[in-house]
Design a protein around this motif. Structure first.
Motif, PDB file in Angstrom:
ATOM      1  N   LEU A   1       0.868  -1.377   0.002  1.00  0.00           N
ATOM      2  CA  LEU A   1       0.263   0.002  -0.095  1.00  0.00           C
ATOM      3  C   LEU A   1       0.901   1.080  -0.087  1.00  0.00           C
ATOM      4  N   GLU A   2       0.375   2.201  -0.467  1.00  0.00           N
ATOM      5  CA  GLU A   2       1.000   3.695  -0.391  1.00  0.00           C
ATOM      6  C   GLU A   2       2.258   3.629  -0.915  1.00  0.00           C
ATOM      7  N   GLN A   3       2.622   3.489  -2.032  1.00  0.00           N
ATOM      8  CA  GLN A   3       3.802   3.330  -2.767  1.00  0.00           C
ATOM      9  C   GLN A   3       4.736   2.358  -2.206  1.00  0.00           C
ATOM     10  N   PRO A   4       4.647   1.079  -2.305  1.00  0.00           N
ATOM     11  CA  PRO A   4       5.175   0.064  -1.727  1.00  0.00           C
ATOM     12  C   PRO A   4       6.953   0.060  -1.830  1.00  0.00           C
ATOM     13  N   ILE A   5       7.344   0.381  -3.147  1.00  0.00           N
ATOM     14  CA  ILE A   5       8.879   0.592  -3.153  1.00  0.00           C
ATOM     15  C   ILE A   5       9.295   1.639  -2.003  1.00  0.00           C
ATOM     16  N   GLN A   6       8.716   2.856  -1.990  1.00  0.00           N
ATOM     17  CA  GLN A   6       8.982   3.970  -1.401  1.00  0.00           C
ATOM     18  C   GLN A   6       8.936   3.395  -0.026  1.00  0.00           C
ATOM     19  N   GLN A   7       7.830   2.910   0.548  1.00  0.00           N
ATOM     20  CA  GLN A   7       7.947   2.427   1.795  1.00  0.00           C
ATOM     21  C   GLN A   7       8.970   1.436   2.216  1.00  0.00           C
ATOM     22  N   LEU A   8       9.420   0.553   1.439  1.00  0.00           N
ATOM     23  CA  LEU A   8      10.805  -0.259   1.614  1.00  0.00           C
ATOM     24  C   LEU A   8      11.832   0.447   1.843  1.00  0.00           C
ATOM     25  N   GLN A   9      12.064   1.565   0.797  1.00  0.00           N
ATOM     26  CA  GLN A   9      13.058   2.446   0.771  1.00  0.00           C
ATOM     27  C   GLN A   9      13.217   3.159   2.336  1.00  0.00           C
ATOM     28  N   SER A  10      12.154   3.528   2.611  1.00  0.00           N
ATOM     29  CA  SER A  10      12.095   4.336   4.148  1.00  0.00           C
ATOM     30  C   SER A  10      12.222   3.496   5.012  1.00  0.00           C
ATOM     31  N   ALA A  11      11.856   2.161   5.127  1.00  0.00           N
ATOM     32  CA  ALA A  11      12.245   1.317   6.053  1.00  0.00           C
ATOM     33  C   ALA A  11      13.704   0.942   6.132  1.00  0.00           C
ATOM     34  N   VAL A  12      14.054   0.635   4.942  1.00  0.00           N
ATOM     35  CA  VAL A  12      15.568   0.331   5.006  1.00  0.00           C
ATOM     36  C   VAL A  12      16.471   1.650   5.735  1.00  0.00           C
ATOM     37  N   SER A  13      15.884   2.959   5.413  1.00  0.00           N
ATOM     38  CA  SER A  13      16.853   4.099   6.114  1.00  0.00           C
ATOM     39  C   SER A  13      16.550   3.989   7.558  1.00  0.00           C
ATOM     40  N   ALA A  14      15.261   3.651   8.149  1.00  0.00           N
ATOM     41  CA  ALA A  14      14.864   3.496   9.411  1.00  0.00           C
ATOM     42  C   ALA A  14      15.732   2.297  10.267  1.00  0.00           C
ATOM     43  N   LEU A  15      16.045   1.285   9.301  1.00  0.00           N
ATOM     44  CA  LEU A  15      16.724   0.029   9.992  1.00  0.00           C
ATOM     45  C   LEU A  15      18.150   0.544   9.993  1.00  0.00           C
TER      46      LEU A  15
END
Length: 162
Positions: free
Chosen positions: A12-26
């Motif tokens: 949901l809500e631009q999944p590729i960007q969600q994963l990229q944001s999660a990588v930054s948070a991790l």
């Protein structure tokens, strides 16, 4: 320090960007801010809920956090990215699953490590093999033994614009 592996998924809500944001948070919670990330893959959803395809990956990093503290950090990242838990296997902005915590096993009401379903999930095993092709799971099984041709056909690699 313990090497951990975390599965990432979003649809949901631009999944590729969600994963990229999660990588930054991790990366921010990783020891020395060093993190490895697999290729991104598109997969069909599990279960009977009609929903968009998922984007999946696996990240690996070292931590000094105990397993439950790390789980709390992962859930905080999910919540910060708008995760709402409505239905099992339903659509989500972000799902972070702690797959492996070194070679340790954890059996706690909130957390099971190795992750209980990882051996059957192409969207976990194939990205995990991207990072560590020779990985042996705590049960002694080689990741290569678990990945079938059918599993490889279930995923489509996503080519990211850099």
């Amino acid at each position: 320090m313990i090497k951990v592996f975390v599965a990432l998924g979003a649809n949901l809500e631009q999944p590729i960007q969600q994963l990229q944001s999660a990588v930054s948070a991790l990366t921010a919670i990783a020891e020395s801010e060093a993190i490895e990330v697999s290729n991104f893959y598109q997969s069909t959803p599990m279960g009977d809920v009609i929903q968009p395809d998922y984007i999946n990956a696996v990240a690996s990093f070292e931590t000094t956090q105990p397993p439950l503290a790390l789980l709390d950090q992962l859930q905080a990242i999910e919540n910060n990215q708008g995760r709402v838990r409505i239905e099992r296997w339903g659509p989500r902005t972000l799902d972070l699953d702690l797959l492996l915590y070194g070679d340790q096993t954890v059996d706690h009401p909130r957390l099971t490590i190795p992750h209980y379903g990882m051996k059957q999930r192409s969207f976990v095993l194939i990205p995990l093999a991207d990072l560590v092709p020779q990985l042996i799971l705590p049960c002694g099984t080689s990741i290569k033994q678990l990945i079938s041709t059918k599993m490889r056909s279930e995923l489509q690699q996503v080519h990211l614009d850099h």
